[in-house]
Enzyme design. Structure first.
Site, PDB file in Angstrom:
ATOM      1  N   ASP A  99       0.822  -1.212   0.000  1.00 42.49           N
ATOM      2  CA  ASP A  99       0.000   0.000   0.000  1.00 42.49           C
ATOM      3  C   ASP A  99       0.854   1.259   0.000  1.00 42.49           C
ATOM      4  OD1 ASP A  99       0.933  -0.482   2.604  1.00 42.49           O
ATOM      5  OD2 ASP A  99      -1.061  -0.628   3.503  1.00 42.49           O
ATOM      6  N   ASP A 102       7.421   3.572   3.109  1.00 37.19           N
ATOM      7  CA  ASP A 102       7.683   4.582   4.127  1.00 37.19           C
ATOM      8  C   ASP A 102       9.191   4.566   4.434  1.00 37.19           C
ATOM      9  OD1 ASP A 102       6.989   6.396   6.236  1.00 37.19           O
ATOM     10  OD2 ASP A 102       6.830   4.764   7.653  1.00 37.19           O
ATOM     11  N   LYS A 130       6.152   7.777   0.712  1.00 39.03           N
ATOM     12  CA  LYS A 130       6.588   8.897   1.565  1.00 39.03           C
ATOM     13  C   LYS A 130       8.105   8.989   1.424  1.00 39.03           C
ATOM     14  CE  LYS A 130       3.514   7.943   5.373  1.00 39.03           C
ATOM     15  NZ  LYS A 130       3.447   7.904   6.848  1.00 39.03           N
ATOM     16  N   VAL A 152      -1.339   8.447   7.062  1.00 38.71           N
ATOM     17  CA  VAL A 152      -2.569   8.391   6.270  1.00 38.71           C
ATOM     18  C   VAL A 152      -3.313   7.076   6.468  1.00 38.71           C
ATOM     19  CG1 VAL A 152      -1.814  10.037   4.506  1.00 38.71           C
ATOM     20  CG2 VAL A 152      -1.235   7.615   4.240  1.00 38.71           C
TER      21      VAL A 152
HETATM   22  P1  IMP Z   1       8.134   0.637   5.647  1.00 40.96           P
HETATM   23  O1  IMP Z   1       8.666  -0.720   5.929  1.00 40.96           O
HETATM   24  O2  IMP Z   1       8.555   1.621   6.708  1.00 40.96           O
HETATM   25  O3  IMP Z   1       8.430   1.136   4.260  1.00 40.96           O
HETATM   26  O4  IMP Z   1       6.603   0.611   5.876  1.00 40.96           O
HETATM   27  C1  IMP Z   1       5.685   0.042   5.038  1.00 40.96           C
HETATM   28  C2  IMP Z   1       4.475  -0.307   5.850  1.00 40.96           C
HETATM   29  O5  IMP Z   1       4.248   0.629   6.892  1.00 40.96           O
HETATM   30  C3  IMP Z   1       3.216  -0.272   5.009  1.00 40.96           C
HETATM   31  O6  IMP Z   1       2.904  -1.569   4.546  1.00 40.96           O
HETATM   32  C4  IMP Z   1       2.166   0.169   6.004  1.00 40.96           C
HETATM   33  O7  IMP Z   1       1.602  -0.945   6.637  1.00 40.96           O
HETATM   34  C5  IMP Z   1       2.899   0.927   7.048  1.00 40.96           C
HETATM   35  N1  IMP Z   1       2.726   2.394   6.919  1.00 40.96           N
HETATM   36  C6  IMP Z   1       3.678   3.306   6.656  1.00 40.96           C
HETATM   37  N2  IMP Z   1       3.192   4.534   6.624  1.00 40.96           N
HETATM   38  C7  IMP Z   1       1.870   4.422   6.861  1.00 40.96           C
HETATM   39  C8  IMP Z   1       0.781   5.383   6.939  1.00 40.96           C
HETATM   40  O8  IMP Z   1       0.926   6.592   6.762  1.00 40.96           O
HETATM   41  N3  IMP Z   1      -0.432   4.852   7.205  1.00 40.96           N
HETATM   42  C9  IMP Z   1      -0.657   3.533   7.404  1.00 40.96           C
HETATM   43  N4  IMP Z   1       0.318   2.610   7.320  1.00 40.96           N
HETATM   44  C10 IMP Z   1       1.575   3.056   7.055  1.00 40.96           C
HETATM   45 MG    MG Z   2       1.379  -2.732   5.728  1.00 40.82          MG
END
Ligand code: IMP
Ligand code: MG
Length: 180
Positions: A99, A102, A130, A152
Site C-alpha cells: 500500500d 515509508d 513517503k 494516512v
Molecule cells: P516501511 O517498511 O517503513 O516502508 O513501511 C511500510 C508499511 O508501513 C506499510 O505496509 C504500512 O503498513 C505501514 N505504513 C507506513 N506509513 C503508513 C501510513 O501513513 N499509514 C498507514 N500505514 C503506514
Molecule cells: Mg502494511
C-alpha cells in the site's frame, strides 16, 4: 471514525484514475511475461484487487503477511513473515505490491528474501510513497502517488487495524495517535 480524518489527501476518483494508469503501464511493460503479483497483506489488498483488474494480462496472485509495525505509526525495523507464498516464483516475473513505502524496510527485506528464490525479475509497486521518510536507498519501481510525511489511512491503510475501508486516503488527525 471519519471525524478523525483531518483532510482528504486522495479522493476515490483520483485513486481509481491512477490505479487504471498503473495497470495500463504494467500491461504494456509485462506483455509476454510470466507475471506473479505478490500482495502484502493486509494493507495492499484493496489496492491490489483494483490494480490486478486493471492489468490486462494473464497473471497469478499470491499473498504474504509480513509485518514490521505494531500499533504505532513508525517501523520497528524488523520484518516478520507470518504467511508465505503457496507457489514457487522461480523463473517468474514478480511484482511485489504494498500500500505504501515509508522507511523502505519492508520492501528491502521482502525483496531480498524473494530474490533468493530466483525469480526472472522482481519489481516493487506502491500506491503511496513517503519519500522523505526513507532510511535506506530503496525505491519502488511503480509509484502511484508521492505523498507528504503524514500518517494516512483508508483504501487499505490502517491505524491500529482501523480505517482500512474508507474509500479515500486521508490524513489521520495526530490527536488520535498522540493520546494512544
Ligand atoms: P516501511 O517498511 O517503513 O516502508 O513501511 C511500510 C508499511 O508501513 C506499510 O505496509 C504500512 O503498513 C505501514 N505504513 C507506513 N506509513 C503508513 C501510513 O501513513 N499509514 C498507514 N500505514 C503506514
Ligand atoms: Mg502494511
Amino acid at each position: 471514525m471519519k471525524e478523525n480524518v483531518k483532510e482528504i489527501l486522495l479522493t476515490k476518483e483520483q485513486i481509481d484514475a491512477r490505479v487504471e494508469e498503473m495497470g495500463a503501464q504494467i500491461t504494456r511493460e509485462y506483455a509476454d511475461k510470466n507475471v506473479v503479483v505478490i500482495v502484502l497483506l493486509k494493507g495492499a489488498a484493496w489496492f491490489a484487487t483494483d490494480l490486478t483488474r486493471a492489468i490486462d494480462l494473464p497473471l497469478r496472485t499470491e499473498f504474504m503477511v509480513a509485518s514490521s509495525y505494531g500499533d504505532g505509526t513508525s517501523t520497528s525495523g524488523k520484518v516478520n513473515v507470518r504467511l508465505d507464498l503457496s507457489e514457487s516464483i522461480e523463473g517468474k516475473d514478480v511484482l511485489l505490491v504494498d500500500d505504501i513505502i515509508d522507511s523502505g524496510v519492508t520492501f528491502a527485506a521482502i525483496s531480498a528474501m524473494l530474490m533468493e528464490r530466483k525469480p526472472a525479475s522482481l519489481k516493487t509497486v506502491a500506491l503511496c510513497d513517503k519519500v522523505e521518510r526513507r532510511v535506506n536507498g530503496m525505491q519502488a519501481d511503480y509509484v502511484g502517488f508521492v505523498i507528504p510525511d503524514e500518517f494516512v489511512v483508508g483504501y487499505g491503510l490502517d491505524y491500529a487495524g482501523d480505517y482500512r475501508n474508507l474509500p479515500y486516503i486521508g490524513v489521520l488527525d495526530p490527536a488520535v495517535y498522540s493520546k494512544a
